[in-house]
Design a protein around this motif. Structure first.
Motif, PDB file in Angstrom:
ATOM      1  N   ARG A   1      38.094  60.235  47.497  1.00  0.00           N
ATOM      2  CA  ARG A   1      39.175  61.147  47.098  1.00  0.00           C
ATOM      3  C   ARG A   1      40.400  60.927  47.974  1.00  0.00           C
ATOM      4  N   ARG A   2      40.156  60.795  49.278  1.00  0.00           N
ATOM      5  CA  ARG A   2      41.263  60.593  50.210  1.00  0.00           C
ATOM      6  C   ARG A   2      41.948  59.254  49.949  1.00  0.00           C
ATOM      7  N   LEU A   3      41.133  58.255  49.680  1.00  0.00           N
ATOM      8  CA  LEU A   3      41.702  56.929  49.427  1.00  0.00           C
ATOM      9  C   LEU A   3      42.590  56.963  48.184  1.00  0.00           C
ATOM     10  N   GLU A   4      42.135  57.710  47.168  1.00  0.00           N
ATOM     11  CA  GLU A   4      42.931  57.783  45.949  1.00  0.00           C
ATOM     12  C   GLU A   4      44.277  58.454  46.229  1.00  0.00           C
ATOM     13  N   ILE A   5      44.239  59.459  47.092  1.00  0.00           N
ATOM     14  CA  ILE A   5      45.496  60.124  47.451  1.00  0.00           C
ATOM     15  C   ILE A   5      46.392  59.159  48.233  1.00  0.00           C
ATOM     16  N   ALA A   6      45.793  58.394  49.145  1.00  0.00           N
ATOM     17  CA  ALA A   6      46.582  57.425  49.916  1.00  0.00           C
ATOM     18  C   ALA A   6      47.224  56.405  48.995  1.00  0.00           C
ATOM     19  N   ARG A   7      46.451  55.953  48.001  1.00  0.00           N
ATOM     20  CA  ARG A   7      46.979  54.969  47.067  1.00  0.00           C
ATOM     21  C   ARG A   7      48.150  55.561  46.269  1.00  0.00           C
ATOM     22  N   ALA A   8      48.001  56.836  45.868  1.00  0.00           N
ATOM     23  CA  ALA A   8      49.082  57.498  45.130  1.00  0.00           C
ATOM     24  C   ALA A   8      50.312  57.649  46.024  1.00  0.00           C
ATOM     25  N   LEU A   9      50.092  57.986  47.296  1.00  0.00           N
ATOM     26  CA  LEU A   9      51.222  58.162  48.213  1.00  0.00           C
ATOM     27  C   LEU A   9      51.950  56.845  48.458  1.00  0.00           C
ATOM     28  N   ALA A  10      51.217  55.740  48.329  1.00  0.00           N
ATOM     29  CA  ALA A  10      51.826  54.433  48.575  1.00  0.00           C
ATOM     30  C   ALA A  10      52.941  54.135  47.582  1.00  0.00           C
ATOM     31  N   THR A  11      52.931  54.804  46.437  1.00  0.00           N
ATOM     32  CA  THR A  11      53.987  54.557  45.449  1.00  0.00           C
ATOM     33  C   THR A  11      55.251  55.356  45.769  1.00  0.00           C
ATOM     34  N   GLU A  12      55.269  56.034  46.908  1.00  0.00           N
ATOM     35  CA  GLU A  12      56.407  56.854  47.339  1.00  0.00           C
ATOM     36  C   GLU A  12      56.809  57.872  46.289  1.00  0.00           C
ATOM     37  N   PRO A  13      55.880  58.743  45.916  1.00  0.00           N
ATOM     38  CA  PRO A  13      56.209  59.705  44.856  1.00  0.00           C
ATOM     39  C   PRO A  13      57.078  60.843  45.365  1.00  0.00           C
ATOM     40  N   LYS A  14      57.797  61.442  44.424  1.00  0.00           N
ATOM     41  CA  LYS A  14      58.479  62.693  44.730  1.00  0.00           C
ATOM     42  C   LYS A  14      57.585  63.845  44.308  1.00  0.00           C
ATOM     43  N   LEU A  15      56.765  63.558  43.298  1.00  0.00           N
ATOM     44  CA  LEU A  15      55.812  64.559  42.827  1.00  0.00           C
ATOM     45  C   LEU A  15      54.422  63.918  42.831  1.00  0.00           C
ATOM     46  N   LEU A  16      53.504  64.584  43.520  1.00  0.00           N
ATOM     47  CA  LEU A  16      52.136  64.083  43.556  1.00  0.00           C
ATOM     48  C   LEU A  16      51.275  64.989  42.692  1.00  0.00           C
ATOM     49  N   ALA A  17      50.653  64.409  41.685  1.00  0.00           N
ATOM     50  CA  ALA A  17      49.847  65.196  40.761  1.00  0.00           C
ATOM     51  C   ALA A  17      48.365  64.931  41.031  1.00  0.00           C
ATOM     52  N   LEU A  18      47.651  65.981  41.418  1.00  0.00           N
ATOM     53  CA  LEU A  18      46.238  65.833  41.774  1.00  0.00           C
ATOM     54  C   LEU A  18      45.378  66.497  40.712  1.00  0.00           C
ATOM     55  N   ASP A  19      44.515  65.705  40.090  1.00  0.00           N
ATOM     56  CA  ASP A  19      43.670  66.234  39.016  1.00  0.00           C
ATOM     57  C   ASP A  19      42.298  66.595  39.586  1.00  0.00           C
ATOM     58  N   GLU A  20      42.083  67.859  39.789  1.00  0.00           N
ATOM     59  CA  GLU A  20      40.833  68.391  40.350  1.00  0.00           C
ATOM     60  C   GLU A  20      40.356  67.626  41.578  1.00  0.00           C
ATOM     61  N   PRO A  21      41.149  67.634  42.630  1.00  0.00           N
ATOM     62  CA  PRO A  21      40.772  66.849  43.812  1.00  0.00           C
ATOM     63  C   PRO A  21      39.543  67.417  44.528  1.00  0.00           C
ATOM     64  N   ALA A  22      39.245  68.696  44.347  1.00  0.00           N
ATOM     65  CA  ALA A  22      38.128  69.280  45.089  1.00  0.00           C
ATOM     66  C   ALA A  22      36.819  69.220  44.306  1.00  0.00           C
ATOM     67  N   ALA A  23      36.882  68.679  43.076  1.00  0.00           N
ATOM     68  CA  ALA A  23      35.674  68.650  42.247  1.00  0.00           C
ATOM     69  C   ALA A  23      34.564  67.890  42.966  1.00  0.00           C
ATOM     70  N   GLY A  24      33.417  68.487  43.045  1.00  0.00           N
ATOM     71  CA  GLY A  24      32.269  67.811  43.642  1.00  0.00           C
ATOM     72  C   GLY A  24      32.269  67.788  45.156  1.00  0.00           C
ATOM     73  N   MET A  25      33.225  68.474  45.764  1.00  0.00           N
ATOM     74  CA  MET A  25      33.282  68.459  47.231  1.00  0.00           C
ATOM     75  C   MET A  25      32.509  69.638  47.800  1.00  0.00           C
ATOM     76  N   ASN A  26      31.936  69.437  48.999  1.00  0.00           N
ATOM     77  CA  ASN A  26      31.293  70.566  49.665  1.00  0.00           C
ATOM     78  C   ASN A  26      32.353  71.377  50.421  1.00  0.00           C
ATOM     79  N   ALA A  27      31.938  72.481  51.041  1.00  0.00           N
ATOM     80  CA  ALA A  27      32.895  73.406  51.655  1.00  0.00           C
ATOM     81  C   ALA A  27      33.714  72.733  52.750  1.00  0.00           C
ATOM     82  N   THR A  28      33.058  71.900  53.556  1.00  0.00           N
ATOM     83  CA  THR A  28      33.774  71.231  54.653  1.00  0.00           C
ATOM     84  C   THR A  28      34.829  70.289  54.100  1.00  0.00           C
ATOM     85  N   GLU A  29      34.427  69.502  53.091  1.00  0.00           N
ATOM     86  CA  GLU A  29      35.361  68.545  52.506  1.00  0.00           C
ATOM     87  C   GLU A  29      36.536  69.265  51.854  1.00  0.00           C
TER      88      GLU A  29
END
Lengths: 255, 349
Positions: A159-187
Motif C-alpha cells: 500500500r505504501r509503495l503504491e502511494i510512493a509511486r503515485a507521489l512520484a508523478t508529482e500530483p496536485k491531487l492524490l486520490a486514494l481508493d480504500e487505502p486502509a482495506a485489509g489493514m490491521n489497526a497498527t497499519e
C-alpha cells in the motif's frame, strides 16, 4: 480556500444501472476530502471517471479551473491527479525502487535516442529519477525494501509503495481508493499518520474509504454517495448526524 | 573481482576473434553457420524487446526480417539494375521494418496475449504471401523464384565477398562477414542493455506487468507500445539486410512461419527479458541442429551400418524434447531475467 477540483453533474450509466447520477462536488486546495457510501454507491466509479478510465456520460470536471481532459488516463496523470487502486496494482516483478521510478515517467523526457547514446542529459535525468524515487521510499517508510520485488513486500508495505509511486508523478491531487482495506489497526494508524503528513506537505487528498472511523477522524470534509447520488457534503460532524446518511448506512426507517 | 571480470572479458573477446579461423579449419560451412547464428541473435534480441520486455506476444516476427531483406535485394542486384551502397539500403531496411512494426502495432494496440498472437501470425503470413505474389502485373519481387545475384556488402573498394590475404592469413568472404556481424552484434547488445535500463525500458516492463497501472502512472501506453514494436522490428530489418547480402539470394521461402516460431523459441528457451539469456538461447538453437546434421549420419552409419533416423527427423524430435524439458525444469528459460526467475520459483514452490 480555492477550489482545486470541481465536478459538475457527472453521470455514468452501465447498461441499465445508473452508477452516477448528477454528482457535483468540489474539493478545496489542501484539504483531505472523503468520499464514502455503502457498497455499490458509485465511489470507485467516480474515481474511474475522474482518472480517465471510464468515459462519463454527462457533466464536466474542472481541475484548477480548467476542464480536465479525461480522454486518456495518462493525460490525467500529467495534469496532476495520481491515484492508487482498491486492489493494489503494482508492477510485481519490478523492484520497489523501479516501481517508483516508473512513476517519474510522466515528469521526465528521455527517449530512445537518449537511452541508446547515454547523453549527459539522459544520465543526469536518470540519476535524478533514482534519487527522487529513493527519497519517496524514505518518505513512506519503506526505503530498506528498495531492492525487493514489489510482489514480495508485505501488504501494508505494498500500500505504501503504491502511494510512493503515485507521489512520484508529482500530483496536485492524490486520490486514494480504500487505502486502509485489509489493514490491521497498527497499519491503519500508520497510514493515518502518512496521510496527515501528506496534507501537512500541502497535498490535496481525495479519500475513498469504508472505515468510517478513519474517514471521520481524518477528513476535513466528507461527501456521501448512495445509489449514485450525492446525498450529503459537509464537515464530518454534520454529515454524521444527517438523517439521510444514517438511513443510507443503516438501511431504511428506524422510526 | 573486478580484475577477474576484466580477464573473463578479454578471454571471451579473444575467443570470438580467433573463432572463425578455427571454424574455417573444420570447414567454411561452419563459418557460415556461425554467421547465421549471429543473425539469429539479432532477431532474438529484437523480438525480446517486443515479447520479453513489453510482453506483447508476436508470432509474425519473421515478417520484419523479410522487410529488411527485400530492400537490399531489390536495390542492390541486377533485378532492377540498381546497385545502391550499403549505407543507404541497410538503414533503409531498418527504417522500413520499423515502420512495418508500427503499422502492425497500430491496429493491435488493444489486443493482448492469444489475440495478439493470432493477428501477428496473420501479419507474418501476409507479408510472405505478398512477396510471393508481387511478380505480376509488375514484377517487383520476382515471386517464389526469388531474387538472385544480390550484391554483397562492400565498403568503398573493399568487398566482403572475395578472399583477401592479410598478414599471411587468408580472409575468406564468410570470415570477413563474421567480423562485420560481430561488430554489429556488439552495437546491438549495447543498445539492448541500455534500453532495458532506461525510462523507456521501464515503461515497457511496466506495461507487461500491469497495463492499467502503467496508464495511471502517466505512461502513454499507445506510443510506448508502438515504440516497442518499431524498435524490435528495426533489429529484424538490419538482420534481414545482412542476410540478403551474405546469401546473395532471397526468396519468400526464407520467411516462413517456422522461422518466427524458431526465433520465439530462442527467446523463451534462453530466458525472456534477459539479454544474455536470449543470446544463449539463440546460439544454442542455431548450433545444436547443425551439429546434429554433421554428426548423426556418420555416427549411425559407423555404429549401425545404415541410416535409421534421418537427421531432420531427429532434429525436430530433440527440439521438441528440449522445449518440453525446459518447460518442465526451467520454465523461465535457461538464463532468465532475475525478476522472472524469482517469480517462477515462487510459483512452483
Amino acid at each position: 480556500m480555492t477550489v482545486l477540483l470541481e465536478a459538475r453533474g457527472v453521470a455514468k450509466k452501465f447498461g441499465g444501472v445508473q452508477a452516477l447520477k448528477d454528482v457535483s462536488l468540489s474539493i478545496r486546495q489542501g484539504e483531505i476530502y472523503g468520499l464514502i457510501g455503502p457498497n455499490g454507491a458509485g465511489k470507485t466509479t467516480f474515481f474511474n471517471v475522474l482518472t480517465g478510465l471510464y468515459a462519463k456520460d454527462a457533466g464536466e470536471i474542472l481541475f484548477e479551473g480548467r476542464p480536465l481532459d479525461l480522454a486518456s488516463p495518462h493525460a490525467v496523470a500529467a495534469a496532476g491527479i495520481a491515484r492508487t487502486f482498491q486492489n493494489i496494482r503494482l508492477f510485481g516483478n519490478m523492484t520497489a525502487l523501479e516501481n517508483v521510478m516508473v512513476g517519474r515517467h510522466v515528469r521526465t523526457r528521455a527517449g530512445v535516442f537518449g537511452a541508446i547514446f547515454r547523453t549527459r542529459r539522459e544520465r543526469e535525468e536518470e540519476a535524478a529519477i533514482r534519487r527522487r524515487a529513493l527519497e519517496l521510499l524514505h518518505y513512506v517508510g519503506i526505503a530498506p525494501r528498495a531492492q525487493e520485488l514489489a510482489r514480495h513486500l508485505s501488504y501494508g508495505d505494498q500500500r505504501r509503495l503504491e502511494i510512493a509511486r503515485a507521489l512520484a508523478t508529482e500530483p496536485k491531487l492524490l486520490a486514494l481508493d480504500e487505502p486502509a482495506a485489509g489493514m490491521n489497526a497498527t497499519e491503519t494508524a500508520a497510514l493515518r499518520e502518512l496521510i496527515l503528513g501528506l496534507k501537512a506537505d500541502g497535498l490535496t487528498v481525495l479519500l475513498i474509504e469504508h472505515d468510517v472511523k478513519l474517514v471521520m477522524g481524518l477528513c476535513d470534509r466528507v461527501a456521501v454517495l448512495d445509489y449514485g447520488e450525492k446525498i450529503a457534503e459537509d464537515v464530518p460532524e454534520v454529515v454524521q448526524r444527517d438523517p439521510k446518511v444514517i438511513e443510507a448506512y443503516l438501511g431504511g426507517s428506524l422510526g | 573481482m573486478k580484475q577477474r571480470e576484466r580477464l573473463g572479458l578479454i578471454l571471451v573477446a579473444a575467443t570470438l576473434l580467433v573463432l572463425p579461423f578455427v571454424l574455417a579449419e573444420i570447414g567454411t560451412a561452419w563459418v557460415r553457420i556461425a554467421n547465421l547464428a549471429i543473425l539469429f541473435v539479432f532477431l532474438s534480441l529484437g523480438l525480446n524487446i517486443v515479447v520479453g520486455m513489453a510482453g506483447l506476444l508476436d508470432l509474425g516476427y519473421v515478417a520484419f526480417y523479410a522487410v529488411g531483406a527485400y530492400p537490399w535485394a531489390l536495390l542492390a542486384s541486377p533485378h532492377f539494375g540498381l546497385h545502391l551502397p550499403f549505407w543507404v539500403i541497410l538503414p533503409l531496411g531498418a527504417l522500413l521494418a520499423g515502420l512495418a512494426g508500427a503499422v502492425l502495432g497500430a491496429p493491435t494496440l488493444r489486443l493482448r496475449g492469444d489475440y495478439l498472437a493470432i493477428v501477428t501470425l496473420g501479419f507474418g503470413e501476409i507479408v510472405r504471401i505478398f512477396m510471393n505474389n508481387l511478380s505480376a502485373p509488375f514484377n517487383i519481387t520476382n515471386g517464389p523464384k526469388g531474387i538472385t545475384r544480390i550484391d554483397g556488402l562492400s565498403i568503398g573498394p573493399f568487398s566482403f565477398t572475395s578472399t583477401d590475404t592479410f598478414l599471411g592469413l587468408s580472409f575468406s568472404g564468410p570470415i570477413k562477414y563474421y567480423y562485420v556481424l560481430l561488430l554489429l552484434l556488439l552495437v546491438i547488445i549495447v543498445v539492448n542493455l541500455r534500453l532495458a535500463d532506461s525510462r523507456i525500458g521501464r515503461a515497457w516492463v511496466a506495461i507487461r506487468e500491469d497495463e492499467l497501472a502503467a496508464k495511471a502512472c502517466g505512461i502513454d501506453t499507445r506510443n510506448v507500445k508502438l515504440l516497442a514494436f518499431a524498435m524490435g522490428a528495426s533489429f529484424g530489418g538490419i538482420a534481414g539486410g545482412m542476410f540478403a547480402a551474405m546469401q546473395g539470394f532471397v526468396s519468400p521461402e526464407s520467411f516462413v512461419l517456422n522461422e518466427s516460431i524458431m526465433i520465439l523459441a530462442m527467446v523463451v528457451l534462453g530466458g525472456m527479458g534477459n539479454v544474455w539469456g536470449v543470446i544463449a538461447g539463440a546460439l544454442l538453437l542455431s548450433f545444436v541442429p547443425e551439429l546434429l546434421r554433421y554428426t548423426v549420419e556418420p555416427l549411425q552409419k559407423a555404429l549401425l551400418g545404415r541410416l535409421v533416423i534421418e537427421p531432420e527427423v531427429l532434429r525436430m524430435l530433440l527440439f521438441g524434447a528440449a522445449l518440453v524439458l525446459s518447460m518442465r525444469y526451467r520454465p523461465a528459460g535457461l538464463w532468465p531475467e532475475s525478476r522472472h526467475r524469482r517469480e517462477m520459483k515462487e510459483r512452483l514452490a
